[in-house]
Design a protein around this motif. Structure first.
Motif, mmCIF file in Angstrom:
data_model
loop_
_atom_site.group_PDB
_atom_site.id
_atom_site.type_symbol
_atom_site.label_atom_id
_atom_site.label_comp_id
_atom_site.label_asym_id
_atom_site.label_seq_id
_atom_site.Cartn_x
_atom_site.Cartn_y
_atom_site.Cartn_z
ATOM 1 N N ALA A 167 32.844 -14.119 14.797
ATOM 2 C CA ALA A 167 31.816 -14.049 15.835
ATOM 3 C C ALA A 167 30.702 -15.028 15.505
ATOM 4 O O ALA A 167 29.982 -14.853 14.512
ATOM 5 C CB ALA A 167 31.267 -12.635 15.959
ATOM 6 N N ASP A 168 30.578 -16.048 16.331
ATOM 7 C CA ASP A 168 29.500 -17.028 16.205
ATOM 8 C C ASP A 168 28.275 -16.471 16.930
ATOM 9 O O ASP A 168 28.271 -16.348 18.152
ATOM 10 C CB ASP A 168 29.946 -18.355 16.825
ATOM 11 N N LEU A 169 27.238 -16.142 16.173
ATOM 12 C CA LEU A 169 26.050 -15.501 16.733
ATOM 13 C C LEU A 169 24.895 -16.477 16.940
ATOM 14 O O LEU A 169 23.770 -16.056 17.227
ATOM 15 C CB LEU A 169 25.592 -14.375 15.801
ATOM 16 N N SER A 170 25.177 -17.757 16.842
ATOM 17 C CA SER A 170 24.098 -18.742 16.903
ATOM 18 C C SER A 170 23.412 -18.785 18.261
ATOM 19 O O SER A 170 22.251 -19.186 18.357
ATOM 20 C CB SER A 170 24.637 -20.136 16.559
ATOM 21 N N ARG A 171 24.094 -18.366 19.325
ATOM 22 C CA ARG A 171 23.506 -18.393 20.659
ATOM 23 C C ARG A 171 23.061 -17.011 21.125
ATOM 24 O O ARG A 171 22.661 -16.839 22.274
ATOM 25 C CB ARG A 171 24.494 -18.977 21.690
ATOM 26 N N ARG A 172 23.122 -16.018 20.244
ATOM 27 C CA ARG A 172 22.713 -14.669 20.633
ATOM 28 C C ARG A 172 21.207 -14.518 20.432
ATOM 29 O O ARG A 172 20.712 -14.513 19.303
ATOM 30 C CB ARG A 172 23.458 -13.617 19.816
ATOM 31 N N ASP A 173 20.498 -14.366 21.524
ATOM 32 C CA ASP A 173 19.037 -14.282 21.486
ATOM 33 C C ASP A 173 18.598 -12.835 21.303
ATOM 34 O O ASP A 173 17.998 -12.222 22.187
ATOM 35 C CB ASP A 173 18.447 -14.880 22.764
ATOM 36 N N SER A 174 18.922 -12.285 20.122
ATOM 37 C CA SER A 174 18.597 -10.887 19.802
ATOM 38 C C SER A 174 18.016 -10.822 18.393
ATOM 39 O O SER A 174 18.677 -10.348 17.457
ATOM 40 C CB SER A 174 19.844 -10.003 19.912
ATOM 41 N N PRO A 175 16.769 -11.286 18.212
ATOM 42 C CA PRO A 175 16.198 -11.308 16.855
ATOM 43 C C PRO A 175 16.116 -9.937 16.208
ATOM 44 O O PRO A 175 16.289 -9.808 14.990
ATOM 45 C CB PRO A 175 14.809 -11.923 17.075
ATOM 46 N N GLY A 176 15.871 -8.890 17.001
ATOM 47 C CA GLY A 176 15.790 -7.547 16.436
ATOM 48 C C GLY A 176 17.096 -7.120 15.803
ATOM 49 O O GLY A 176 17.111 -6.498 14.732
ATOM 50 N N ILE A 177 18.200 -7.456 16.456
ATOM 51 C CA ILE A 177 19.518 -7.078 15.928
ATOM 52 C C ILE A 177 19.908 -7.979 14.758
ATOM 53 O O ILE A 177 20.294 -7.504 13.686
ATOM 54 C CB ILE A 177 20.577 -7.132 17.040
ATOM 55 N N LEU A 178 19.804 -9.291 14.949
ATOM 56 C CA LEU A 178 20.267 -10.211 13.915
ATOM 57 C C LEU A 178 19.409 -10.149 12.654
ATOM 58 O O LEU A 178 19.941 -10.057 11.537
ATOM 59 C CB LEU A 178 20.288 -11.648 14.464
ATOM 60 N N LEU A 262 48.341 -4.293 1.828
ATOM 61 C CA LEU A 262 49.345 -4.357 2.889
ATOM 62 C C LEU A 262 48.721 -4.775 4.221
ATOM 63 O O LEU A 262 49.233 -5.654 4.919
ATOM 64 C CB LEU A 262 50.043 -3.005 3.053
ATOM 65 N N ILE A 263 47.597 -4.126 4.589
ATOM 66 C CA ILE A 263 46.926 -4.417 5.860
ATOM 67 C C ILE A 263 45.456 -4.678 5.573
ATOM 68 O O ILE A 263 44.817 -3.915 4.845
ATOM 69 C CB ILE A 263 47.085 -3.250 6.852
ATOM 70 N N GLU A 264 44.946 -5.736 6.177
ATOM 71 C CA GLU A 264 43.552 -6.103 5.931
ATOM 72 C C GLU A 264 42.878 -6.485 7.242
ATOM 73 O O GLU A 264 43.461 -7.193 8.064
ATOM 74 C CB GLU A 264 43.500 -7.271 4.954
ATOM 75 N N PHE A 265 41.652 -5.979 7.417
ATOM 76 C CA PHE A 265 40.823 -6.393 8.555
ATOM 77 C C PHE A 265 39.547 -6.994 7.997
ATOM 78 O O PHE A 265 38.858 -6.377 7.175
ATOM 79 C CB PHE A 265 40.479 -5.212 9.458
ATOM 80 N N CYS A 266 39.229 -8.203 8.425
ATOM 81 C CA CYS A 266 38.046 -8.905 7.934
ATOM 82 C C CYS A 266 37.179 -9.305 9.123
ATOM 83 O O CYS A 266 37.633 -10.053 9.996
ATOM 84 C CB CYS A 266 38.452 -10.133 7.128
ATOM 85 N N ALA A 267 35.951 -8.791 9.169
ATOM 86 C CA ALA A 267 35.000 -9.149 10.216
ATOM 87 C C ALA A 267 34.029 -10.178 9.650
ATOM 88 O O ALA A 267 33.366 -9.915 8.641
ATOM 89 C CB ALA A 267 34.249 -7.914 10.686
ATOM 90 N N MET A 268 33.941 -11.325 10.306
ATOM 91 C CA MET A 268 33.055 -12.379 9.829
ATOM 92 C C MET A 268 32.094 -12.767 10.936
ATOM 93 O O MET A 268 32.493 -13.234 11.996
ATOM 94 C CB MET A 268 33.851 -13.605 9.381
ATOM 95 N N TRP A 269 30.791 -12.552 10.673
ATOM 96 C CA TRP A 269 29.743 -12.917 11.620
ATOM 97 C C TRP A 269 28.948 -14.072 11.011
ATOM 98 O O TRP A 269 28.554 -14.010 9.838
ATOM 99 C CB TRP A 269 28.811 -11.730 11.869
#
Length: 349
Positions: A167-178, A262-269
């Motif tokens: 997830a590329d968050l560079s254009r997300r205008d949410s300073p409170g969240i980021l 065996l199974i892997e989930f990787c979330a990258m922000w």
């Protein structure tokens, strides 16, 4: 509730936040679904027409309510349950009253992983109401269940399956969240254990369901988090990242069998690709590696601009829930998973 006709399915939308509003609109535009009620939490939404709540350019005559008794008095086949917080009393009340529930909350992906008392309580409510409940969505759900089950079906020997979410968050205008919630722009420190626990709770049940569906149940599941920093001063929509501040985060949930991943989930922000240390970063979307005797390398990308992701992405979660309604209504009573139900086919005009 038991259906006796081939008429459109009668649906109640529960909550109208980001995902719920998209779901509400999908129901109103669906040829085989009829909206009969809307439950809201904010007082300002009570009495507002459903069309207004989802930016539909027409009124529907269905007004939102915050009264549970008004909802229980309706004749409906299914509730699309999408609140921020889970309420077991509400859910069991709906199920006991005969309403099937499709939810984008993650409590019901894998019944064996549930709290035993809650699982028994929900199953009892389903038996009393002859009703069913199902958790789904895009992630977890589509990308951790439907897609990998299909990809694994081509294997005779599966060695490892890795799902990566970018997830590329560079254009997300949410300073409170980021900045305030996620910690971007801060000095790198130990990863927040609360966030690790939160993501593990969201994804572990779905990964265990996947492993069970492959007849390779997991022994243990671990979670780990790490950060990368900005090499240079970087301006993003939400503000500015100083050199050396957190600019990317990676949380990895790994399921082990016989001591081997065996199974892997990787979330990258990430907010920039100019990182220290250098990470392998892909555009917003998903990537799946299947290691086995029929290896696969699969990219799923969202073909929309980053400026449009906020408008488009809720549909990835809401649509799968809306599409599940007819299938869940036809299912036997109880907690139903992606393995129990046919994969959902959209019904178009």
């Amino acid at each position: 509730m038991t259906r006796t006709t081939a008429a459109p399915y009668r649906v109640i939308q529960w909550a109208t936040g980001n995902i719920g509003a998209r779901s509400l609109r999908a129901v109103l535009e669906h040829p085989n679904l009829d909206l009969v009620g809307v439950y809201v939490h904010g007082a300002k939404k009570v009495g507002v027409d459903a069309g207004t709540l989802c930016d539909l350019e027409r009124e529907t005559g269905v007004l939102a309510t915050g009264d549970m008794d008004e909802i229980l008095a309706l004749e409906a086949d299914c509730v699309l349950y999408m609140p921020r917080a889970f309420d077991a009393e509400q859910v069991c009340g709906l199920l006991t009253s005969g309403f099937n529930i499709v939810t984008t909350r993650g409590e019901f992906h894998h019944p064996p992983s549930m709290d035993r008392e809650l699982c028994a309580q929900v199953e009892a409510a389903c038996r009393l109401g002859n009703s069913s409940i199902h958790s789904t969505g895009s992630s977890p759900g589509f990308i951790t269940e439907a897609v990998p089950i299909a990809l694994a079906s081509i294997q005779r020997r599966l060695e490892r399956l890795t799902i990566r979410e970018f997830a590329d968050l560079s254009r997300r205008d949410s300073p409170g969240i980021l900045f305030d919630v996620m910690g971007f722009g801060a000095p790198p420190t130990a990863f927040d254990q609360h966030r690790l626990d939160h993501l593990r709770a969201n994804f572990e049940p779905s990964l265990r369901l996947l492993a069970d569906a492959l007849h390779l149940p997991l022994d243990t599941v671990d979670v780990a988090g790490e950060v990368a920093t900005a090499r240079h001063r970087t301006r993003i929509a939400a503000g500015t990242l100083a050199p050396g501040s957190v600019a990317a985060q990676r949380i990895t949930i790994t399921g082990y069998r016989d001591g081997t991943p065996l199974i892997e989930f990787c979330a990258m922000w990430y907010c920039t690709t100019d990182l220290e240390p250098e990470w392998s970063v892909r555009p917003t979307g998903w990537h799946i590696d299947v290691d086995g005797d029929a290896p696969l390398d699969v990219d799923l990308r969202f073909p929309v601009s980053l400026d449009m992701m906020g408008a488009v992405s809720p549909g990835y979660t809401a649509n799968r829930a809306v599409n599940a309604v007819p299938y869940l209504c036809a299912a036997p009573p109880g907690i139903r998973t992606s393995v129990d139900l046919p994969q959902f086919t959209p019904i178009l005009n």
